[in-house]
Design a protein around this motif. Sequence first.
Motif, PDB file in Angstrom:
ATOM      1  N   UNK A   1      -4.427 -19.479  70.575  1.00 48.05           N
ATOM      2  CA  UNK A   1      -4.679 -18.142  71.112  1.00 48.05           C
ATOM      3  C   UNK A   1      -5.301 -18.214  72.508  1.00 48.05           C
ATOM      4  N   UNK A   2      -6.263 -19.108  72.679  1.00 51.94           N
ATOM      5  CA  UNK A   2      -6.893 -19.288  73.997  1.00 51.94           C
ATOM      6  C   UNK A   2      -5.870 -19.837  74.998  1.00 51.94           C
ATOM      7  N   UNK A   3      -5.028 -20.749  74.538  1.00 49.79           N
ATOM      8  CA  UNK A   3      -4.003 -21.319  75.412  1.00 49.79           C
ATOM      9  C   UNK A   3      -3.028 -20.243  75.875  1.00 49.79           C
ATOM     10  N   UNK A   4      -2.667 -19.349  74.983  1.00 51.46           N
ATOM     11  CA  UNK A   4      -1.774 -18.248  75.348  1.00 51.46           C
ATOM     12  C   UNK A   4      -2.412 -17.373  76.419  1.00 51.46           C
ATOM     13  N   UNK A   5      -3.690 -17.074  76.256  1.00 52.82           N
ATOM     14  CA  UNK A   5      -4.415 -16.272  77.244  1.00 52.82           C
ATOM     15  C   UNK A   5      -4.510 -16.985  78.593  1.00 52.82           C
ATOM     16  N   UNK A   6      -4.883 -18.252  78.568  1.00 52.30           N
ATOM     17  CA  UNK A   6      -5.019 -19.028  79.800  1.00 52.30           C
ATOM     18  C   UNK A   6      -3.662 -19.161  80.489  1.00 52.30           C
ATOM     19  N   UNK A   7      -2.630 -19.466  79.715  1.00 53.38           N
ATOM     20  CA  UNK A   7      -1.286 -19.604  80.282  1.00 53.38           C
ATOM     21  C   UNK A   7      -0.816 -18.314  80.924  1.00 53.38           C
ATOM     22  N   UNK A   8      -1.015 -17.198  80.251  1.00 56.92           N
ATOM     23  CA  UNK A   8      -0.621 -15.894  80.799  1.00 56.92           C
ATOM     24  C   UNK A   8      -1.382 -15.583  82.080  1.00 56.92           C
ATOM     25  N   UNK A   9      -2.659 -15.915  82.098  1.00 59.44           N
ATOM     26  CA  UNK A   9      -3.485 -15.679  83.280  1.00 59.44           C
ATOM     27  C   UNK A   9      -2.996 -16.528  84.461  1.00 59.44           C
ATOM     28  N   UNK A  10      -2.687 -17.795  84.212  1.00 58.29           N
ATOM     29  CA  UNK A  10      -2.195 -18.674  85.271  1.00 58.29           C
ATOM     30  C   UNK A  10      -0.867 -18.160  85.826  1.00 58.29           C
ATOM     31  N   UNK A  11       0.009 -17.697  84.944  1.00 59.58           N
ATOM     32  CA  UNK A  11       1.299 -17.172  85.385  1.00 59.58           C
ATOM     33  C   UNK A  11       1.113 -15.954  86.285  1.00 59.58           C
ATOM     34  N   UNK A  12       0.235 -15.052  85.878  1.00 59.88           N
ATOM     35  CA  UNK A  12      -0.020 -13.838  86.667  1.00 59.88           C
ATOM     36  C   UNK A  12      -0.627 -14.186  88.022  1.00 59.88           C
ATOM     37  N   UNK A  13      -1.583 -15.108  88.038  1.00 61.54           N
ATOM     38  CA  UNK A  13      -2.240 -15.499  89.286  1.00 61.54           C
ATOM     39  C   UNK A  13      -1.257 -16.096  90.290  1.00 61.54           C
ATOM     40  N   UNK A  14      -0.292 -16.859  89.778  1.00 62.18           N
ATOM     41  CA  UNK A  14       0.650 -17.548  90.656  1.00 62.18           C
ATOM     42  C   UNK A  14       1.913 -16.723  90.911  1.00 62.18           C
ATOM     43  N   UNK A  15       2.019 -15.552  90.267  1.00 59.46           N
ATOM     44  CA  UNK A  15       3.174 -14.685  90.457  1.00 59.46           C
ATOM     45  C   UNK A  15       4.415 -15.116  89.699  1.00 59.46           C
ATOM     46  N   UNK A  16       4.239 -15.885  88.635  1.00 60.13           N
ATOM     47  CA  UNK A  16       5.368 -16.396  87.858  1.00 60.13           C
ATOM     48  C   UNK A  16       5.546 -15.694  86.507  1.00 60.13           C
ATOM     49  N   UNK A  17       4.863 -14.598  86.273  1.00 56.31           N
ATOM     50  CA  UNK A  17       4.914 -13.980  84.946  1.00 56.31           C
ATOM     51  C   UNK A  17       6.286 -13.420  84.582  1.00 56.31           C
ATOM     52  N   UNK A  18       7.155 -13.146  85.568  1.00 54.95           N
ATOM     53  CA  UNK A  18       8.494 -12.636  85.251  1.00 54.95           C
ATOM     54  C   UNK A  18       9.551 -13.745  85.243  1.00 54.95           C
ATOM     55  N   UNK A  19       9.155 -14.968  85.582  1.00 56.24           N
ATOM     56  CA  UNK A  19      10.071 -16.107  85.545  1.00 56.24           C
ATOM     57  C   UNK A  19      10.219 -16.607  84.102  1.00 56.24           C
TER      58      UNK A  19
END
Length: 61
Positions: free
Chosen positions: A27-45
């Motif tokens: 669960x924490x990994x999912x949160x951290x991963x989602x946060x990293x994607x958003x920060x780097x602009x990759x959340x729609x990739x």
Amino acid sequence: MKRYYLTVFEKDGTNVLDEAFEAENDDKAKDIGSQKLAEKGYDSYTHRCVAPDGRLVLFHR
């Protein structure tokens, strides 16, 4: 702590991000991963986050 792997792909399959990070649980990994994607602009990739045992924790196509 467990080591998780976050990978992001271009539409042609080229890797644009391949990063490891540590988290207490899936669960924490999912949160951290989602946060990293958003920060780097990759959340729609297309992306995936994989647990140490190979299970998908986060996936988007």
